[in-house]
Enzyme design. Structure first.
Site, PDB file in Angstrom:
ATOM      1  CE  LYS A  53      -1.133  -0.252   4.969  1.00  0.00           C
ATOM      2  NZ  LYS A  53      -0.871  -1.638   5.380  1.00  0.00           N
ATOM      3  NE  ARG A  54       4.823   0.836   3.868  1.00  0.00           N
ATOM      4  CZ  ARG A  54       3.993   0.045   4.557  1.00  0.00           C
ATOM      5  NH1 ARG A  54       2.979   0.563   5.206  1.00  0.00           N
ATOM      6  NH2 ARG A  54       4.182  -1.253   4.591  1.00  0.00           N
TER       7      ARG A  54
END
Ligand code: GLU
Length: 444
Positions: free
Chosen positions: A215-216
């Site tokens: 998700k980063r």
């Protein structure tokens, strides 16, 4: 039988690109077949279950234009859904009782376990083909699994299956990471005396270098694309191609065409790769072709301040920018000069553009423009070029001071187009401001 599909996100605080793509494929399949698209929030994990986390999902779907068709009974049509698992405890309890009554579930150390079948299970998957799931060594010993924890909470597998059953879901389209859960789900459907729905497990999305997307990673969260004011139509188009492609490999397509062409047999087995550059390219392809009212709306959403300008003027100004601006968030800076006279000159540019050697030609250009019949781009262009020839100077020696006078900056729409939009009075006033500045520097 009419198609019923669902998007069943767990609120995590983000809508990941993978989740948005799953939602889109379900939505497209519903719209393609004339079926129903159900939104179900899988919010049984209370810690993560905040209103903000749920809102991120709802806002993301709305932004993409993925409308859901229904929710709990009694809600009016304009205010449909979604379903929340946290409100459906009684339904789950009822089914657990039925399983227990049939001897298919039993209590063990305070929890309730499901009596899993002992044979291998074949998952008929519309994307992956038949996948045979053998029991693992551990499952050979103990295939049964917990469906209600000792604190009374039903687990994911159970509520997911009960809801798909209760909601009459015909096709489960979800990420391939859930393929490993599907044997359990099929066994649960059978235990509940139901035919399992059709399954279509769609390929994972990787980074462009093939690594697993987290998700980063760049571009991984939908809110990033929302905040930079990407064109939602472009995001939808790009996401649609992550794991699906029409037979002729078309790329840029309007929504109606994607809906028309989308179907499950064309989903690829190979993992998809998320390419930020391609997404940006897709964004520009959509941006430059948007109908003007939509373009204007996105510009306002991106913080464009049109002041008290008239509608015709705004539109004419935006037309000169639409083909040039790569992303809508660049637009406010790009076309600011249209909507205010009070702009500063870019000093590096002004120093060159307003150099003493340009002054005489620029003053002549002002006189020429003041007496032109009209201010159409063809006329100003012809006049400027003729003057350059007459004075034996480079076209640049006239274009640069004119552009700097009108806009203050190097980059912008075509000079002749932007002058036509500004209109003669405004252009001459800006030329005068520049000439005064040239006088000052001449004296200084
Ligand atoms: N809540 C699950 C998830 O977000 C849903 C899985 C499914 O679509 O069945 O992964």
């Amino acid at each position: 039988m009419s198609v019923r599909v669902r998007f069943a996100p767990s609120p995590t605080g983000h809508l990941h690109i993978g989740g948005a793509r799953t939602a889109l494929f379900n939505w497209l399949y519903a719209r393609h077949t004339g079926g129903q698209f159900v939104l179900r929030i899988e919010d049984t994990d209370e810690e993560r279950n905040t209103p903000e986390a749920i809102n991120v999902i709802l806002e993301g779907l709305r932004w993409l234009g993925l409308d859901w068709d229904e929710g709990p009974a009694g809600e009016s049509k304009g205010n449909r859904g979604p379903y929340f698992q946290s409100q459906r405890g009684e339904i789950y309890a009822r089914h657990v009782e039925a399983l227990k009554a049939k001897g298919l579930a039993y209590e063990h150390e305070g929890a309730i376990r499901f009596r899993m079948q002992r044979e291998a299970i074949t998952i008929p998957d519309l994307v992956c083909g038949d996948v045979v799931r053998e029991l693992t060594d551990r499952e050979q010993e103990q295939p049964d699994f917990v469906i209600v924890r000792s604190d009374g909470k039903p687990v994911f597998h159970l509520v997911n299956v009960i809801d798909d059953l209760e909601m009459g879901i015909t096709h489960v389209i979800r990420g391939e990471d859930h393929l490993s859960n599907t044997a359990k789900h099929i066994a649960l459907f059978r235990a509940l005396d139901a035919e399992p729905p059709a399954f279509a497990h769609i390929p994972l999305i990787l980074n462009s270098d093939g690594s697993k997307m987290s998700k980063r990673d760049d571009g991984a969260s939908l809110d990033g694309w929302q905040q930079t004011h990407c064109v939602p139509e472009a995001v939808v188009n790009y996401l649609s191609l992550l794991g699906w492609s029409p037979k002729d490999d078309s790329q840029v397509m309007p929504m109606a065409e994607i809906i028309e062409r989308f179907d499950l047999p064309q989903i690829n087995r190979a993992n998809a790769r998320f390419d930020v550059k391609k997404m940006q390219w897709m964004n520009y392809e959509h941006l430059r072709n948007l109908p003007m009212p939509r373009y204007r709306q996105l510009a306002s959403e991106a913080g464009m301040d049109f002041g008290d300008a008239a509608e015709d003027y705004i539109e004419a100004a935006l037309v000169t920018c639409q083909n040039k601006v790569k992303q809508i968030s660049d637009l406010p800076d790009y076309c600011r000069f249209y909507f205010t006279d009070a702009f500063e000159y870019d000093e590096a540019m002004a120093a060159k553009a307003f150099a003493p050697e340009n002054k005489e030609g620029f003053a002549k250009l002002r006189e020429l423009f003041a007496n032109l019949e009209s201010f159409e781009p063809e006329l100003t262009e012809t006049a400027l070029k003729a003057l350059a020839e007459e004075l034996d100077v480079k076209i640049r020696a006239l274009v640069m001071p004119a552009r700097c006078a009108c806009t203050g900056v190097k980059i912008g729409p075509s000079l002749y187009d932007l002058m036509a939009v500004l209109g003669r009075d405004r252009v001459l006033a800006r030329f005068d401001r520049a000439l005064a500045r040239m006088d000052e520097s001449g004296e200084g």
